[in-house]
Design an enzyme around this catalytic site. Structure first.
Site, mmCIF file in Angstrom:
data_model
loop_
_atom_site.group_PDB
_atom_site.id
_atom_site.type_symbol
_atom_site.label_atom_id
_atom_site.label_comp_id
_atom_site.label_asym_id
_atom_site.label_seq_id
_atom_site.Cartn_x
_atom_site.Cartn_y
_atom_site.Cartn_z
ATOM 1 N N ILE A 194 8.226 28.878 50.288
ATOM 2 C CA ILE A 194 8.214 30.187 50.944
ATOM 3 C C ILE A 194 8.309 31.295 49.889
ATOM 4 C CG2 ILE A 194 9.582 31.725 52.428
ATOM 5 C CD1 ILE A 194 10.259 29.301 54.128
ATOM 6 N N LYS B 33 -2.539 7.486 42.340
ATOM 7 C CA LYS B 33 -2.632 7.983 43.714
ATOM 8 C C LYS B 33 -3.057 9.440 43.764
ATOM 9 C CE LYS B 33 -1.328 4.378 46.119
ATOM 10 N NZ LYS B 33 -2.345 3.742 46.975
ATOM 11 N N THR C 120 -2.213 15.131 45.415
ATOM 12 C CA THR C 120 -3.084 16.199 44.914
ATOM 13 C C THR C 120 -3.922 16.779 46.048
ATOM 14 O OG1 THR C 120 -3.174 15.164 42.757
ATOM 15 C CG2 THR C 120 -4.934 16.704 43.259
ATOM 16 N N CYS D 156 25.421 31.107 16.692
ATOM 17 C CA CYS D 156 26.147 31.913 17.676
ATOM 18 C C CYS D 156 27.527 31.315 17.966
ATOM 19 C CB CYS D 156 25.300 32.109 18.922
ATOM 20 S SG CYS D 156 25.735 33.611 19.796
ATOM 21 N N PHE E 48 28.634 29.294 15.209
ATOM 22 C CA PHE E 48 29.046 30.122 14.067
ATOM 23 C C PHE E 48 30.498 30.575 14.297
ATOM 24 C CE2 PHE E 48 29.109 34.893 13.410
ATOM 25 C CZ PHE E 48 29.189 34.948 12.038
ATOM 26 N N HIS F 221 20.290 34.050 16.944
ATOM 27 C CA HIS F 221 19.627 32.818 17.413
ATOM 28 C C HIS F 221 18.296 32.605 16.695
ATOM 29 C CE1 HIS F 221 22.242 31.860 20.854
ATOM 30 N NE2 HIS F 221 22.481 33.153 20.836
ATOM 31 N N GLU G 253 16.591 30.030 16.465
ATOM 32 C CA GLU G 253 15.704 29.093 17.176
ATOM 33 C C GLU G 253 14.612 29.812 17.977
ATOM 34 O OE1 GLU G 253 18.834 29.771 17.980
ATOM 35 O OE2 GLU G 253 19.259 29.590 20.113
HETATM 36 N N1 GLN Z 1 30.201 33.060 23.816
HETATM 37 C C1 GLN Z 1 29.905 33.688 22.568
HETATM 38 C C2 GLN Z 1 29.765 35.184 22.709
HETATM 39 O O1 GLN Z 1 29.544 35.671 23.790
HETATM 40 C C3 GLN Z 1 28.658 33.108 21.946
HETATM 41 C C4 GLN Z 1 27.427 33.417 22.710
HETATM 42 C C5 GLN Z 1 26.285 32.488 22.387
HETATM 43 O O2 GLN Z 1 26.481 31.448 21.789
HETATM 44 N N2 GLN Z 1 25.080 32.827 22.826
HETATM 45 O O3 GLN Z 1 29.857 35.891 21.752
#
Ligand code: GLN
Length: 544
Positions: A148, A187, A191, A381, A384, A506, A508
């Site tokens: 929906i 099958k 589809t 993050c 760290f 980050h 990544e």
């Molecule tokens: N919880 C931590 C903060 O808010 C790290 C956040 C995170 O890892 N994205 O600073």
């Protein structure tokens, strides 16, 4: 404007995002300016408040939008950065419509799904395509046809195809062709049903992408073609691949690039896949195995750490080694000593981002193990911030050191709330978000890794390293080597360790197949170097 719509049938989780990204790549390889928009038919305004267990990783864009993880796939496959308007949700659309209604923009009319909500959807698609300077916009409709929730979006796309006219829009429907029974029969019925559902709302697919465990035989393709009213050459088989970056080539091999350009009247130049193929050739080499431990609390759902695993795939495609990711649930670590001894044998450890108290003690243990055993470590993050906690407890001998996120009354708040967060009450979109400039210390390990001293990285956090402890950290061997322009701690490293680096941001989110993130490459290289010392191989490695 040309539009390619990608819908999904039968079930979710078919890799529609990868399909959409790959289709985009086919056009990009032909030099056609292309962009992608994801529609998420839920009422959340963005993905920022969603639990990774329900929806996978929250992907952060340069502009600070907390987006669906498919935006990460788009960025990686297209090699281009996107902004928040490329993730459209029901929440955003309704908010815009209701704001207009309150302003009186509808001049006394009754505000309805059709034409007002559908009108807002169409307007947004046009705007996003134009702002991106693209000739083609791919629109991925989240969810499954028949839900929906996605009805207004599919209706808007049907209207748009009528408005744009013949040759401007292509509909690609992704479905599942399950293989069942003792003889492994493919099958087609699911589809057929889902295409019927699509046709009932006025959309006739031009292309069917059949997902499944194995390639479709010609007679199954013919059957789908007959029942679904699609030419046999437009029934495309995409069986599961060992790595997602194979998908564009699987599509290209079946002529999808040419099919799409024909459908949309675009130039069909010969595609350039040189770099892409080189990446895959190197990836498949998989020469020397290394084991990377990822310690988090959402490890049951791999999608929760998708960008991290992709970053390691990018390293593999660059270095030709076999990177094996080993997932550790941080909650299990303190109560399971065998996990710790396994962890001790890892070649590298990564603790990703996270929130809250659950599982933090396991992360601290894992970090301590990496630090004291000389195992290369990357803390991202929360990983760290937890490295600061571990170091304070073990090296500075502050046993109750903590982040105030976990223990508000800790006597040693080595991680504390950002000043500007103190008055923030709502949770949606209120963290320190998006791309921020970071200045690295010349001569530091990270500066060498990046090959420069000024970088932009994406952020998502509320807490930061407490500057009151920095001097003690530095004296004991954990040195700040990166700061934001306004002086926040962004990076630290332990110069006496082979590789012990923590970053508030980050990395990544910026790793791409054609340009793996330097920090991931450095972590993997450090792991290889350490392994080389422990178990030298006869032939010198070409990885130096
Ligand atoms: N919880 C931590 C903060 O808010 C790290 C956040 C995170 O890892 N994205 O600073």
């Amino acid at each position: 404007m040309k539009v390619i719509v990608v819908s999904g049938g039968v079930i979710s989780g078919l890799g529609k995002g990868i399909t959409t990204s790959s289709l985009g790549r086919l056009l990009k390889a032909r030099g056609i300016p292309v962009t992608i928009l994801k529609i998420d038919p839920y009422l959340n305004v963005d993905a920022g408040t969603m639990n990774p267990y329900q929806h996978g990783e929250v992907f952060v864009l340069d502009d600070g939008t907390e987006a669906d993880l498919d935006l990460g796939n788009y960025e990686r496959f297209l090699g281009q950065s996107l902004v928040g308007t490329h993730n459209l949700t029901t929440g955003k659309i309704y908010r815009a419509v209701i704001e207009k209604e309150r302003r009186g923009d509808y001049l006394g009319n009754t505000v309805q799904i059709i034409p007002h909500v559908t009108g807002e959807i169409k307007r947004t698609i046009r705007e996003v395509c134009q702002a991106a300077g693209a000739d083609v916009i791919l629109v991925e409709v989240g969810g499954t046809v028949g839900d929906i929730e996605s009805m207004p979006f599919l209706e808007a796309l049907r209207e748009l195809s009528y408005e744009l006219g013949e040759g401007h829009m292509a509909f690609v429907h992704t479905t599942l062709v399950p293989v069942v029974g003792p003889v492994g029969e493919a099958k087609t019925k699911p589809t057929q049903h889902s295409v019927r559902e699509l046709r009932a709302i006025g959309i006739r697919p031009n292309l069917i992408i059949a997902r499944g465990p194995a390639p479709l035989s010609p007679d199954i393709k013919a059957k789908i073609s007959l029942f679904c009213d699609v030419p046999p050459e437009a029934v495309i088989s995409v069986p599961d691949q060992p790595v997602i970056y194979e998908v564009p080539l699987v599509l290209e091999a079946q002529g999808v690039g040419t099919l799409l350009t024909k459908l949309l009247g675009l130039p069909d130049r010969p595609p350039d896949f040189a770099a892409w193929k080189e990446f895959l050739t190197t990836y498949r080499r998989g020469e020397r195995p290394i084991e990377v431990a990822i310690v988090g609390k959402y490890t049951e759902l791999r999608d929760a750490y998708l960008s991290h695993s992709e970053a390691f795939h990018h390293c593999q495609g660059h270095l030709g080694i076999d990177i094996r990711l080993q997932w550790y649930d941080s909650e299990d670590i303190p109560r399971n000593p065998s996990l710790l001894s396994r962890l001790e044998r890892s070649d590298a450890v990564l603790v990703p981002g996270g929130f809250g108290a659950r599982g933090v003690e396991g992360k601290v243990r894992a970090i301590g193990l990496a630090r004291t055993n000389g195992i290369p470590y990357l803390g991202v993050c929360y990983g760290f911030q937890m490295a600061a906690v571990e170091f304070a407890r073990d090296v500075l001998e502050l046993p109750r050191a903590n982040t105030t996120e976990v223990e508000p009354e800790t006597p040693d708040p080595v991680v504390c709330l950002l000043e500007e967060q103190k008055d923030v009450s709502g949770l949606g979109g209120t963290m320190r978000l998006g791309a921020q400039r970071v200045v690295l210390t010349p001569g530091s390990k990270v500066a060498a890794v990046y090959g420069k001293t000024e970088i932009w990285e994406r952020h998502r956090h509320r807490y930061e390293i407490n500057p009151a402890y920095l001097e003690r950290f530095a004296r004991a061997g954990l040195v700040v080597t990166g700061r934001s322009v306004d002086g926040r701690v962004e990076v630290f490293e332990a110069p006496s360790h082979p590789f012990f680096v923590g970053v508030q941001y980050h990395p990544e989110f910026l790793s791409r197949p054609e340009s793996p993130h330097p920090l991931y490459l450095a972590l993997v290289r450090a792991a290889l170097a350490r392994k080389e010392v422990a178990h030298p191989v006869a032939a010198p490695s070409a990885l130096a």
